[in-house]
Enzyme design. Structure first.
Site, PDB file in Angstrom:
ATOM      1  N   HIS A  83      -1.009  -0.066  -9.881  1.00 13.30           N
ATOM      2  CA  HIS A  83      -2.355  -0.041  -9.284  1.00 13.30           C
ATOM      3  C   HIS A  83      -3.191   1.131  -9.804  1.00 13.30           C
ATOM      4  CE1 HIS A  83      -1.471  -3.248  -6.357  1.00 13.30           C
ATOM      5  NE2 HIS A  83      -0.275  -2.694  -6.269  1.00 13.30           N
TER       6      HIS A  83
ATOM      7  N   ASN B 146      -2.433  -7.652  -1.634  1.00 15.30           N
ATOM      8  CA  ASN B 146      -2.912  -8.153  -2.922  1.00 15.30           C
ATOM      9  C   ASN B 146      -3.856  -9.328  -2.698  1.00 15.30           C
ATOM     10  OD1 ASN B 146      -1.439  -6.367  -4.577  1.00 15.30           O
ATOM     11  ND2 ASN B 146       0.376  -7.666  -4.497  1.00 15.30           N
TER      12      ASN B 146
ATOM     13  N   TYR C 164       5.950   3.822  -1.557  1.00 19.63           N
ATOM     14  CA  TYR C 164       4.514   4.102  -1.625  1.00 19.63           C
ATOM     15  C   TYR C 164       4.195   5.488  -1.081  1.00 19.63           C
ATOM     16  CZ  TYR C 164       3.011  -0.513  -3.184  1.00 19.63           C
ATOM     17  OH  TYR C 164       2.789  -1.639  -3.926  1.00 19.63           O
TER      18      TYR C 164
END
Length: 503
Positions: A72, A145, A353
């Protein structure tokens, strides 16, 4: 325009505006006397180390970049608000959903997934759709997404998958030989590959694509009742994607088309909107699905959706780096009333993350304005690089009789009944191909043709015939027409494909 030493005088018709120029300073606040010439030993001598302004400029210039996101990396963001469409406190005690008309500030970051920062936005890729809700219970990140499923179902394969999709460590080029080699061993990827090779893999605009939470989450109400939910952002601008021939045309004209479009439309007052819908299943209903409802390669078929609110994006960032680049999203940023499900991919993302944001931004990333909660943060996390917290107390531990800082039992994690034993094996009932077939048959003829064109274009770059035949057999197992047309488009022996599919 007339410029003096201290003022800019700007005349616009009958209006004159005087703006006093600020004095240029170094980072320590000291004024700069000359920003055009270095200090030297005479007219033709060497530059002196005592030129602290020069040294600081070069030092700071060399340190402007922070680590690029491992996935990303290419993204753009916008501010806005979310307005609840009703009171859903019967399902969750999460603040954004407990009263009709409740307004929650948000920041959204759209992105490509695999390709690097600065890469063309026309490249085929899933698109990230991450939303940060600034609530009175803390920040909640819905990190999703533009496609409803993912390539893999277990986070142990995430580094391998990303490595295969990233450029080769030898050539630094993305290579279909590498990623199709990986996917030929991962039949569960068939569904997601079908999605990403439709034209949805090349959106015409961030405004004209949907968003999905991908994973199931748990909603918990005040009574402690648990329901499983999936989130779906529906674009009120409609869905618009680029067809194969349009991708080439757009890339030749503007490979920043997604960012340019979003900024241009918001600045023109055309504020994009998305309705947020949820699918809701009780634990009992989830257990009765004829596929694993906690598998990230699956959608919940025939489960009705309930609208819970609308999001409007109405402001572009004032500074890309300070807001979009330093924004940090993680599925672990949860608030009361929302908990992670047992989805194996989600469980890994909870750690990965958050950890990658610590690597990029440091331990005090939540002190950055874009990540700072609206509520007061009371924790004993301390020190670390770039810490600007105001801490004067002698008590940095808990519990203590000297400082009233205590946990609130009403926000304990919900109790979950466990069955079975510690194990390490694949999920049961994977049904790797079924939903890919459902998706293919739902497409109109033009979209089917574009899917075959897009997918075959990359498969035809694969030099290993076994890899190519195996991949085509996966799509053949999803739908015979799908596999047959793909075999024809890739010059793959259909008898071999059928034989592999029967194994």
């Amino acid at each position: 325009m007339h410029m003096s030493k201290s003022f800019l005088i700007i005349s616009m018709g009958f209006v004159a505006v005087s703006v006093q120029a600020q004095t240029l300073t170094r980072d320590n606040g000291a004024p700069v006397g000359d920003n055009q010439n270095s200090i030297t030993a005479g007219e033709h001598g060497s530059v002196l180390l005592q030129d602290v302004h020069l040294i600081q400029k070069l030092q700071r210039f060399a340190r402007e970049r922070i680590p690029e996101r491992v996935v990303h990396a290419r993204g753009t963001g916008a501010h806005g608000e979310f307005v609840a469409s009703g009171d859903f406190s019967d399902l969750t005690l999460s603040a954004p959903f407990t009263s009709k008309g409740k307004i929650t500030p948000v920041f959204v970051r759209f992105s490509t997934v695999i390709h690097s920062k600065g890469s063309p936005e026309t490249l085929r890729d899933p698109r990230g759709f991450a939303t940060k809700f600034y609530t009175e219970q803390g920040n909640w990140d819905l990190v999703g997404n533009n496609l409803p499923v993912f390539f893999i179902r277990d986070s142990i394969k995430f580094p391998d998958m990303v490595h295969s999709l990233k450029p080769s460590p030898v050539t630094n080029l993305q290579d279909p030989n590498r990623f199709f080699d990986f996917f030929s061993h991962e039949p569960g990827s068939t569904h997601m590959l079908t999605w990403v090779y439709t034209n949805l893999g090349t959106p015409a605009s961030y405004r004209t694509m949907d968003g999905f939470g991908v994973h199931a989450y748990k909603w918990i109400n005040q009574k402690g009742d648990v329901n499983y939910v999936k989130f779906h952002w529906k674009s009120l601008q409609g869905i618009e994607s680029l067809r194969p021939d349009e991708v080439v045309k757009v890339q030749g004209q503007d490979f920043n088309h997604l960012t340019n479009d979003l900024y241009t439309q918001i600045n023109a007052g055309n504020h994009p909107k998305w309705d947020l819908y949820v699918q809701v299943l009780t634990p009992e209903q989830l257990s009765k699905l004829d596929y694993n409802g906690l598998d990230a390669t699956k959608v919940w078929l025939d489960v009705p959706e309930k609208k819970v609110g609308t999001m409007t994006l109405n402001k572009v960032p004032d500074n890309f780096f300070l807001e979009t680049e330093q924004s940090a999203f993680a599925p672990s940023n949860l608030i009361p009333g929302i908990e992670p499900s047992e989805d194996r991919l989600l469980q890994g993302r909870l750690f990965a993350y958050a950890d990658t944001q610590l690597y990029r931004l440091g331990a005090n990333l939540f002190q950055l304005p874009i990540n700072r909660p609206l509520v007061e943060v009371n924790s004993h996390n301390q020190e670390g690089a770039s810490n600007s917290a105001q801490t004067a107390s002698d008590i940095n531990y808990q519990p203590s009789r000297k400082l009233e800082l205590k946990e609130d039992p009403q926000f304990k994690a919900v109790q979950t009944q466990l069955v079975g034993s510690v194990q390490q094996k694949a999920i049961s009932n994977p049904r790797n191909f079924y939903q890919a077939g459902v998706l293919y048959r739902s497409l109109n003829e033009q979209d089917k043709q574009d899917l075959i064109t897009n997918l075959x274009g990359b498969l035809n770059k694969v030099t290993d015939k076994e890899i190519k035949a195996t991949m085509v057999s996966h799509f053949y197992r999803a739908d015979k027409d799908y596999g047959t047309r793909l075999a024809r488009a890739t010059n793959t022996d259909l008898k071999q494909v059928a034989k592999l599919a029967a194994m």
